[in-house]
Design an enzyme around this catalytic site. Structure first.
Site, short mmCIF file in Angstrom:
data_model
loop_
_atom_site.label_atom_id
_atom_site.label_comp_id
_atom_site.label_asym_id
_atom_site.label_seq_id
_atom_site.Cartn_x
_atom_site.Cartn_y
_atom_site.Cartn_z
N THR A 29 -2.43 5.74 1.46
CA THR A 29 -3.28 7.03 0.47
C THR A 29 -4.38 7.03 0.32
O THR A 29 -4.69 7.47 0.56
CB THR A 29 -2.10 6.64 -1.03
N GLY A 96 0.13 -3.83 2.83
CA GLY A 96 -0.93 -3.88 3.70
C GLY A 96 -1.96 -5.15 4.15
O GLY A 96 -2.26 -4.46 5.37
N GLU A 102 -9.02 -6.08 -2.20
CA GLU A 102 -9.02 -4.99 -2.96
C GLU A 102 -8.76 -6.41 -4.54
O GLU A 102 -9.42 -5.35 -5.00
CB GLU A 102 -7.74 -4.86 -2.49
C1 5RP Z 1 -2.90 -2.31 1.30
C2 5RP Z 1 -2.59 -2.39 -0.51
C3 5RP Z 1 -1.91 -0.95 -0.56
O1 5RP Z 1 -2.92 -0.02 -1.15
C4 5RP Z 1 -0.08 -0.50 -0.71
O2 5RP Z 1 0.03 -1.46 -0.15
C5 5RP Z 1 0.03 0.69 -0.79
O3 5RP Z 1 -0.17 1.29 0.67
P1 5RP Z 1 0.55 2.82 0.40
O4 5RP Z 1 -0.25 4.25 0.41
O5 5RP Z 1 0.44 2.93 1.98
O6 5RP Z 1 2.08 3.13 0.22
O7 5RP Z 1 -2.34 -2.70 -1.21
O8 5RP Z 1 -3.03 -3.67 0.46
#
Ligand code: 5RP
Length: 220
Positions: A29, A96, A102
């Site tokens: 996203t 991720g 983050e």
């Molecule tokens: C990565 C994250 C992502 O923001 C979370 O996993 C959401 O990912 P996606 O938008 O692919 O569902 O925290 O560390």
């Protein structure tokens, strides 16, 4: 057919102004947001901070000016995705594996925008996804043992090393812990030596934008 992640990502562009320092999240996203920002008229007018190597590469590819968090004085706004958002806008992140960077970037951001699709909205953190915990490889087996004794059910994420050179342990909460205090669970995990960071984001007060049935709304 429209891509819900792209739609919600584009809706976050209105939070960006010329001259802003923008934190860029990680994941599918957040990647849609990075592409939208790169394609927008703001692209040459903002400075961006990546939350992962993957995001740094994508940002450069779409023509954004990427700099290190140590090169700037403030972050005006960060846009990121999430794995779960609860009723109080606490977050679960780290699907991720970029949770530590983050969380650091979110901590230094004046405004924090979370972009998600509807299924990420949950009653309680940990109900849909396991909680990711970044740990030092040195003692990961001991850390898993200790977490299991606390009532978590943990597994090493296989074939995965974080950008910081560490491991991720994914932990399911039992029913009792799911109903317990998120702050207490987070504190109990963080106190274990070798734990770097958890994917539990409490009290970041994000603006949460979510996509449902073709419409983006703010979750309050
Ligand atoms: C990565 C994250 C992502 O923001 C979370 O996993 C959401 O990912 P996606 O938008 O692919 O569902 O925290 O560390």
């Amino acid at each position: 057919m429209e891509n819900p992640k792209e739609v919600v990502a584009k809706s976050a562009l209105k939070y960006i102004s010329p001259g802003d320092v923008v934190g860029l999240g990680t994941g599918t996203t957040a990647s849609e947001f990075i592409k939208a920002l790169g394609a927008s008229q703001l692209a040459q007018k903002v400075t961006c901070i990546p939350t992962s190597m993957e995001t740094e590469v994508l940002g450069k590819t779409v023509g954004l000016n990427m700099v290190s968090i140590n090169d700037i004085e403030k972050i005006d706004v960060t846009v990121d995705g999430a794995d779960e958002v609860d009723q109080n806008r606490n977050l679960l992140k780290g699907g991720g594996g970029a949770l530590t960077r983050e969380k650091i970037v979110a901590h230094y951001s004046k405004k924090y925008i979370i972009i998600v699709t509807e299924e990420k909205l949950v009653q309680s953190i940990g109900s849909r996804m396991p909680i990711p915990i970044e740990v030092l490889p040195f003692s990961y087996v001991q850390i898993i043992r200790e977490l299991n004794l606390m009532g978590l059910s943990c597994q090493l994420r296989s074939n995965f090393i974080t950008d910081n050179g560490n491991y991720i342990i994914d932990c399911r909460l039992n029913q009792k812990l799911l109903k317990g205090s998120l702050q207490e669970i987070n504190n109990a995990i963080k106190i274990i030596p070798g734990v770097i960071e958890t994917g539990i984001f409490i009290n970041f007060n994000p603006v949460v934008l979510y996509y449902k049935d073709g419409i983006v709304s703010e979750f309050k």
